[in-house]
Motif scaffolding. Structure first.
Motif, PDB file in Angstrom:
ATOM      1  N   ILE A   1      17.081  -6.058  40.525  1.00 28.56           N
ATOM      2  CA  ILE A   1      15.967  -6.965  40.193  1.00 28.56           C
ATOM      3  C   ILE A   1      14.918  -6.234  39.362  1.00 28.56           C
ATOM      4  O   ILE A   1      14.432  -6.746  38.341  1.00 28.56           O
ATOM      5  CB  ILE A   1      15.346  -7.529  41.483  1.00 28.56           C
ATOM      6  CG1 ILE A   1      16.366  -8.440  42.196  1.00 28.56           C
ATOM      7  CG2 ILE A   1      14.067  -8.296  41.182  1.00 28.56           C
ATOM      8  CD1 ILE A   1      15.923  -8.886  43.557  1.00 28.56           C
ATOM      9  N   LEU A   2      14.555  -5.018  39.779  1.00 29.50           N
ATOM     10  CA  LEU A   2      13.504  -4.297  39.087  1.00 29.50           C
ATOM     11  C   LEU A   2      13.924  -3.867  37.685  1.00 29.50           C
ATOM     12  O   LEU A   2      13.112  -3.818  36.760  1.00 29.50           O
ATOM     13  CB  LEU A   2      13.074  -3.082  39.912  1.00 29.50           C
ATOM     14  CG  LEU A   2      12.393  -3.395  41.259  1.00 29.50           C
ATOM     15  CD1 LEU A   2      12.032  -2.109  41.979  1.00 29.50           C
ATOM     16  CD2 LEU A   2      11.156  -4.252  41.051  1.00 29.50           C
ATOM     17  N   ARG A   3      15.190  -3.487  37.556  1.00 33.60           N
ATOM     18  CA  ARG A   3      15.640  -2.998  36.253  1.00 33.60           C
ATOM     19  C   ARG A   3      15.792  -4.108  35.212  1.00 33.60           C
ATOM     20  O   ARG A   3      15.565  -3.893  34.027  1.00 33.60           O
ATOM     21  CB  ARG A   3      16.970  -2.264  36.411  1.00 33.60           C
ATOM     22  CG  ARG A   3      16.842  -0.886  37.045  1.00 33.60           C
ATOM     23  CD  ARG A   3      18.204  -0.258  37.217  1.00 33.60           C
ATOM     24  NE  ARG A   3      18.088   1.117  37.710  1.00 33.60           N
ATOM     25  CZ  ARG A   3      19.127   1.905  37.991  1.00 33.60           C
ATOM     26  NH1 ARG A   3      20.344   1.433  37.821  1.00 33.60           N
ATOM     27  NH2 ARG A   3      18.921   3.128  38.422  1.00 33.60           N
ATOM     28  N   PHE A   4      16.194  -5.268  35.666  1.00 37.91           N
ATOM     29  CA  PHE A   4      16.533  -6.298  34.683  1.00 37.91           C
ATOM     30  C   PHE A   4      15.670  -7.552  34.796  1.00 37.91           C
ATOM     31  O   PHE A   4      16.051  -8.615  34.327  1.00 37.91           O
ATOM     32  CB  PHE A   4      18.021  -6.681  34.839  1.00 37.91           C
ATOM     33  CG  PHE A   4      18.934  -5.519  34.658  1.00 37.91           C
ATOM     34  CD1 PHE A   4      19.185  -5.011  33.406  1.00 37.91           C
ATOM     35  CD2 PHE A   4      19.504  -4.893  35.766  1.00 37.91           C
ATOM     36  CE1 PHE A   4      20.026  -3.928  33.243  1.00 37.91           C
ATOM     37  CE2 PHE A   4      20.344  -3.807  35.604  1.00 37.91           C
ATOM     38  CZ  PHE A   4      20.616  -3.328  34.334  1.00 37.91           C
ATOM     39  N   ARG A   5      14.438  -7.445  35.396  1.00 32.87           N
ATOM     40  CA  ARG A   5      13.536  -8.590  35.414  1.00 32.87           C
ATOM     41  C   ARG A   5      12.877  -8.727  34.047  1.00 32.87           C
ATOM     42  O   ARG A   5      12.726  -7.747  33.311  1.00 32.87           O
ATOM     43  CB  ARG A   5      12.488  -8.400  36.494  1.00 32.87           C
ATOM     44  CG  ARG A   5      11.497  -7.295  36.181  1.00 32.87           C
ATOM     45  CD  ARG A   5      10.462  -7.189  37.254  1.00 32.87           C
ATOM     46  NE  ARG A   5       9.550  -6.089  36.953  1.00 32.87           N
ATOM     47  CZ  ARG A   5       8.461  -5.811  37.671  1.00 32.87           C
ATOM     48  NH1 ARG A   5       8.185  -6.556  38.744  1.00 32.87           N
ATOM     49  NH2 ARG A   5       7.659  -4.802  37.363  1.00 32.87           N
ATOM     50  N   LYS A   6      12.387  -9.942  33.697  1.00 37.01           N
ATOM     51  CA  LYS A   6      11.707 -10.209  32.418  1.00 37.01           C
ATOM     52  C   LYS A   6      10.200 -10.084  32.606  1.00 37.01           C
ATOM     53  O   LYS A   6       9.617 -10.777  33.426  1.00 37.01           O
ATOM     54  CB  LYS A   6      12.051 -11.610  31.916  1.00 37.01           C
ATOM     55  CG  LYS A   6      13.509 -11.773  31.546  1.00 37.01           C
ATOM     56  CD  LYS A   6      13.774 -13.156  30.991  1.00 37.01           C
ATOM     57  CE  LYS A   6      15.227 -13.311  30.588  1.00 37.01           C
ATOM     58  NZ  LYS A   6      15.497 -14.662  30.035  1.00 37.01           N
ATOM     59  N   GLU A   7       9.508  -9.199  31.780  1.00 36.85           N
ATOM     60  CA  GLU A   7       8.077  -8.993  31.853  1.00 36.85           C
ATOM     61  C   GLU A   7       7.427  -9.426  30.536  1.00 36.85           C
ATOM     62  O   GLU A   7       7.987  -9.186  29.454  1.00 36.85           O
ATOM     63  CB  GLU A   7       7.750  -7.530  32.137  1.00 36.85           C
ATOM     64  CG  GLU A   7       8.302  -7.053  33.483  1.00 36.85           C
ATOM     65  CD  GLU A   7       7.891  -5.622  33.744  1.00 36.85           C
ATOM     66  OE1 GLU A   7       7.228  -5.040  32.876  1.00 36.85           O
ATOM     67  OE2 GLU A   7       8.252  -5.082  34.820  1.00 36.85           O
TER      68      GLU A   7
ATOM     69  N   VAL B   1      13.701   4.844  45.146  1.00 40.46           N
ATOM     70  CA  VAL B   1      14.803   3.930  45.484  1.00 40.46           C
ATOM     71  C   VAL B   1      16.136   4.530  45.083  1.00 40.46           C
ATOM     72  O   VAL B   1      17.131   4.450  45.810  1.00 40.46           O
ATOM     73  CB  VAL B   1      14.569   2.565  44.811  1.00 40.46           C
ATOM     74  CG1 VAL B   1      15.748   1.633  45.057  1.00 40.46           C
ATOM     75  CG2 VAL B   1      13.283   1.943  45.293  1.00 40.46           C
ATOM     76  N   GLU B   2      16.211   5.134  43.944  1.00 39.62           N
ATOM     77  CA  GLU B   2      17.472   5.728  43.475  1.00 39.62           C
ATOM     78  C   GLU B   2      17.870   6.923  44.343  1.00 39.62           C
ATOM     79  O   GLU B   2      19.043   7.093  44.694  1.00 39.62           O
ATOM     80  CB  GLU B   2      17.310   6.164  42.025  1.00 39.62           C
ATOM     81  CG  GLU B   2      17.098   5.008  41.073  1.00 39.62           C
ATOM     82  CD  GLU B   2      16.730   5.474  39.689  1.00 39.62           C
ATOM     83  OE1 GLU B   2      16.982   4.715  38.753  1.00 39.62           O
ATOM     84  OE2 GLU B   2      16.196   6.585  39.543  1.00 39.62           O
TER      85      GLU B   2
ATOM     86  N   MET C   1      22.226  -0.013  51.800  1.00 38.84           N
ATOM     87  CA  MET C   1      22.603   0.215  50.406  1.00 38.84           C
ATOM     88  C   MET C   1      22.620  -1.082  49.618  1.00 38.84           C
ATOM     89  O   MET C   1      22.230  -1.121  48.442  1.00 38.84           O
ATOM     90  CB  MET C   1      23.984   0.877  50.351  1.00 38.84           C
ATOM     91  CG  MET C   1      23.985   2.344  50.704  1.00 38.84           C
ATOM     92  SD  MET C   1      25.650   3.038  50.716  1.00 38.84           S
ATOM     93  CE  MET C   1      26.222   2.596  49.094  1.00 38.84           C
ATOM     94  N   LEU C   2      23.086  -2.159  50.264  1.00 37.28           N
ATOM     95  CA  LEU C   2      23.092  -3.443  49.577  1.00 37.28           C
ATOM     96  C   LEU C   2      21.674  -3.882  49.223  1.00 37.28           C
ATOM     97  O   LEU C   2      21.398  -4.362  48.108  1.00 37.28           O
ATOM     98  CB  LEU C   2      23.782  -4.496  50.452  1.00 37.28           C
ATOM     99  CG  LEU C   2      23.818  -5.923  49.883  1.00 37.28           C
ATOM    100  CD1 LEU C   2      24.596  -5.953  48.566  1.00 37.28           C
ATOM    101  CD2 LEU C   2      24.440  -6.893  50.889  1.00 37.28           C
ATOM    102  N   VAL C   3      20.730  -3.686  50.146  1.00 36.49           N
ATOM    103  CA  VAL C   3      19.336  -4.052  49.877  1.00 36.49           C
ATOM    104  C   VAL C   3      18.781  -3.215  48.732  1.00 36.49           C
ATOM    105  O   VAL C   3      18.134  -3.738  47.799  1.00 36.49           O
ATOM    106  CB  VAL C   3      18.494  -3.880  51.154  1.00 36.49           C
ATOM    107  CG1 VAL C   3      17.007  -4.107  50.852  1.00 36.49           C
ATOM    108  CG2 VAL C   3      18.965  -4.833  52.229  1.00 36.49           C
ATOM    109  N   LEU C   4      19.030  -1.896  48.759  1.00 32.41           N
ATOM    110  CA  LEU C   4      18.527  -1.034  47.698  1.00 32.41           C
ATOM    111  C   LEU C   4      19.154  -1.375  46.360  1.00 32.41           C
ATOM    112  O   LEU C   4      18.475  -1.361  45.316  1.00 32.41           O
ATOM    113  CB  LEU C   4      18.797   0.429  48.051  1.00 32.41           C
ATOM    114  CG  LEU C   4      18.040   0.987  49.267  1.00 32.41           C
ATOM    115  CD1 LEU C   4      18.490   2.416  49.559  1.00 32.41           C
ATOM    116  CD2 LEU C   4      16.540   0.934  49.038  1.00 32.41           C
ATOM    117  N   ALA C   5      20.460  -1.664  46.355  1.00 26.68           N
ATOM    118  CA  ALA C   5      21.116  -2.015  45.093  1.00 26.68           C
ATOM    119  C   ALA C   5      20.554  -3.310  44.523  1.00 26.68           C
ATOM    120  O   ALA C   5      20.387  -3.449  43.301  1.00 26.68           O
ATOM    121  CB  ALA C   5      22.620  -2.127  45.307  1.00 26.68           C
TER     122      ALA C   5
END
Length: 723
Positions: free
Chosen positions: A688-694, A515-516, A679-683
């Motif tokens: 979401i993936l980086r800052f979701r709570k697990e 993604v990055e 780009m908006l979708v990827l951002a």
């Protein structure tokens, strides 16, 4: 047959009368209007053309044999020629109002002079008390066989003064005389006007305390009021309205007019400087030498005096103001705003004359800096008829009527451009056009509709011409907007992207996930598209896209920096809104790209695609010339195009405003908009993936040191990382 002879005789007499010209009467200059017999009521008597006769009420009476002599040319050599004194108040010489007439006395009669004896006594005497009391002089007329004409002379009766004789002084003897019964019969003046003076008139005459006496006429003096008048020889002139041109000849002119002058006297002897005032010269016709002589005798000419400090003399006899007019060799005096016509360089030396001089030496002021400018390529087909004699005998004509090929120009500040006169300092020659160096350029690629060229290509197809153009001229300001500014923006963007990529590669040592990597690739492509927009009026879209792309690259490299991730999403959203402007027309949320002349938002510039569509148009109004008006360039000069055979008449623009370039810009914009959405979708996915709570069960973690650390995304870590 007798009728034809009678008609011929009448014509001869008429012509003789028309050619008669009186120059002087008893030495007093006649008004030149008599030479054309057009004096009429519009030529009033003046002190310089009035002959004075002593009053019977004063001293110095005329003797019985006082001879009066007229001098002139073509005077009828007839014994029946009469000199007539018109009645009081008569404004012209007509057969019905001649008054008292006397026959000529010279024998044999001559054509250059005529003598008469002035009657001094009896009922026909010309010197009467009645004439002395008249306010205006009387006209002198000539009559011969029923033909009457003007002489340009007048006659008046005055009290004869002389300051050298005690009995004839104005201050004492005249004051005493006008107080006598001959002048002060006030009752008689009221009953019979003209036969006496009122008390007020007597007091006015008593103020005449100065005597004016000259050597002309019958050498009669007259008393004047020194507070109101001054002397010009024997003539009294009004100080506020007249000036003395020459006291010897008693020449008088209006205070704002030029003084008259004459080249020769009646015996054709040259007169020094034409009797002009001090520091003035006599201007007469000297253009045609053959008109200055009759055989070996010079022609007596009348002219005008001029002051060389304020005026100039043309060889046509015209005095002109050199601040507004000029004297041309071909056609005389004309405006300074129009160049003199010419055919050779010698026609541009001018026709200025210093003063009257029978010799041609030093009689002209040559203009050495003037030359003739003519068209040479192609040479004119018309035959020139251009020299000083095309306007013979007057020498004067309008410049438009001259059949000359060239015009005169001043080599000190002008240049010749194939028949056109250009300013040396700020114009350049472009074929036959003066091209201003500041706002125009000389285009050597011009093509024209069917025109004569060469014998082998007579229709001139494909031939290039030089022509001045303002529309396709590049000045430093246009160069900045067209080349320098887009280049600086592009270089700045590339440098900024390079810095961002260096930061990305050194931010932390790890492997980028898919993604990055995809976000970085899309951002770089958008940067390339944005650089293209710098070379158009829509360059601000490119700036916004570049900023959003570089923030996206930084976000992909920075990892779990929450504020930077959010900022990248916001920047992409703003870029998308700017590209589409969905809130067009809203007072607060509209993002209209351009403004109209009244500073209102442009209705056809909401978003990138509407803006490019506006730039696509070409025509004559504000809406249809947005691109050309923005650059003040990229419009074809139709004068440089062959619209009949080669150039498309409906193609108006080129370069950044051409249809092809704007179409490519539209396609780039479509791709950039699609990539922005991606780009908006990827951002958002990264955010979401980086800052979701697990939530995980408690485990013991064994830390191992490796060269690279992956992102804590699901699937990004190996099982060896957990103990």
């Amino acid at each position: 047959m007798l009728f034809r002879l009678f008609l011929g005789l009448c014509l001869v007499v008429g012509l003789r009368a028309q050619n008669t010209c009186i120059s002087t009467g008893q030495g007093v200059n006649a008004d030149g209007c008599n030479c054309n017999n057009n004096c009429g009521p519009y030529t009033p008597a003046g002190s310089s053309n009035t002959i004075l006769i002593p009053s019977p009420n004063g001293p110095g009476q005329l003797q019985a044999a006082n001879v009066f002599t007229l001098v002139g040319t073509d005077i009828p050599a007839a014994a029946g020629l009469q000199l007539c004194l018109a009645p009081a108040g008569v404004n012209s010489c007509n057969p019905g109002n001649l008054g008292q007439c006397i026959l000529r006395t010279d024998n044999p009669p001559l054509t250059t002079s005529a003598t008469f004896t002035i009657p001094t006594t009896g009922a026909g005497a010309w010197a009467t008390s009645q004439m002395e009391l008249e306010s205006t002089p009387r006209r002198l007329c000539l009559e011969n066989g029923g033909v009457v004409r003007e002489t340009g002379l007048f006659m008046a009766v005055v009290w004869n003064c002389d300051d050298t004789v005690t009995a004839q002084t104005c201050a004492t003897a005249y004051r005493t005389t006008v107080s006598g019964a001959a002048y002060t019969n006030a009752v008689n003046a009221q009953v019979n006007p003209g036969l006496g003076l009122t008390a007020l008139q007597v007091r006015q005459l008593q103020g005449n305390t100065q005597c004016c006496k000259g050597g002309l006429g019958f050498q009669v003096g007259r008393c004047i009021n020194p507070n109101l008048q001054s002397c010009c020889g024997g003539a009294g002139i009004e100080r506020t309205t007249q000036r003395c041109c020459n006291s010897t000849t008693q020449t008088v002119a209006a205070i704002g007019d030029s003084c008259p002058c004459v080249t020769h006297d009646a015996q054709l002897r040259p007169i020094a400087n034409g009797n002009c005032p001090f520091n003035e010269f006599c201007c007469v016709k000297t253009k045609y030498p053959e008109l200055l002589y009759i055989g070996q005798s010079p022609v007596r000419q009348t002219g005008t005096c001029f002051n060389p400090a304020t005026h100039q003399c043309c060889n046509t006899g015209e005095v002109y103001d050199s601040g507004s007019h000029q004297c041309c060799s071909i056609n005389g005096v004309q405006s300074l705003n129009i160049p003199c016509p010419c055919e050779a360089h010698s026609d541009c030396v001018g026709g200025n004359a210093q003063a009257f001089n029978l010799s041609t030496t030093n009689n002209r002021q040559a203009l050495t800096d003037m030359m003739c400018c003519k068209q040479t390529s192609p040479p004119p087909r018309e035959t020139a008829v251009c020299d000083a004699y095309t306007n013979f005998p007057s020498g004067q004509a309008s410049p438009e009527s001259q059949r000359c090929h060239g015009v005169c120009f001043d080599t000190r500040y002008q240049i010749c451009c194939n028949g056109a006169v250009c300013r040396r300092e700020f114009e350049k020659c472009c074929n036959a056009t003066c091209c201003n160096r500041r706002i125009g350029t000389c285009a050597d690629y011009g093509r024209r509709s069917p025109a004569l060229s060469t014998a082998y290509n007579w229709v001139g197809f494909g031939d290039d011409f030089k022509q001045c153009t303002i529309i396709e001229q590049l000045d430093p300001i246009k160069v900045f907007w067209i080349f320098i500014m887009p280049t600086l923006f592009g270089l700045g963007t590339l440098v900024a992207v390079a810095v961002v990529l260096v930061f990305t590669s050194r931010a932390r040592r790890r492997v980028f996930v898919f993604v990055e990597k995809l976000l970085i690739i899309l951002a770089l492509v958008i940067v390339l598209f944005s650089i293209v927009t710098y070379f158009s009026p829509a360059y601000k879209f490119g700036i916004v896209l570049s900023i959003a792309a570089m923030l996206s690259i930084l976000t992909a490299a920075a990892g779990r920096v929450k504020w930077l991730n959010v900022l990248a999403v916001v920047a992409i959203v703003i870029a998308i809104l700017y590209m589409f402007d969905p809130f067009s027309g809203n007072d607060y949320l509209n993002m209209t790209y351009l403004r109209m002349a009244n500073n209102y938002p442009h209705p056809n510039a909401d978003g990138f695609f509407r803006t490019v569509d506006l730039l696509w148009q070409d025509g004559g109004d504000e809406v249809a010339r947005a691109c050309v008006d923005w650059y003040q360039y990229f419009a074809y000069d139709r004068q440089l195009r062959d619209l009949d055979r080669y150039d498309n008449p409906f193609t108006w623009t080129f370069g950044y405003c051409s249809r092809g370039y704007l179409a490519a810009l539209m396609y780039f914009g479509i791709l950039a908009a699609a990539l922005l959405v991606a780009m908006l979708v990827l951002a958002l996915i990264m955010l979401i993936l980086r800052f979701r709570k697990e939530h995980y069960d408690p485990v013991e973690i064994v830390t191992q040191i490796h060269d690279d650390a992956g992102m804590p995304f699901p699937g990004a870590l190996d099982d060896d990382y957990f103990d």
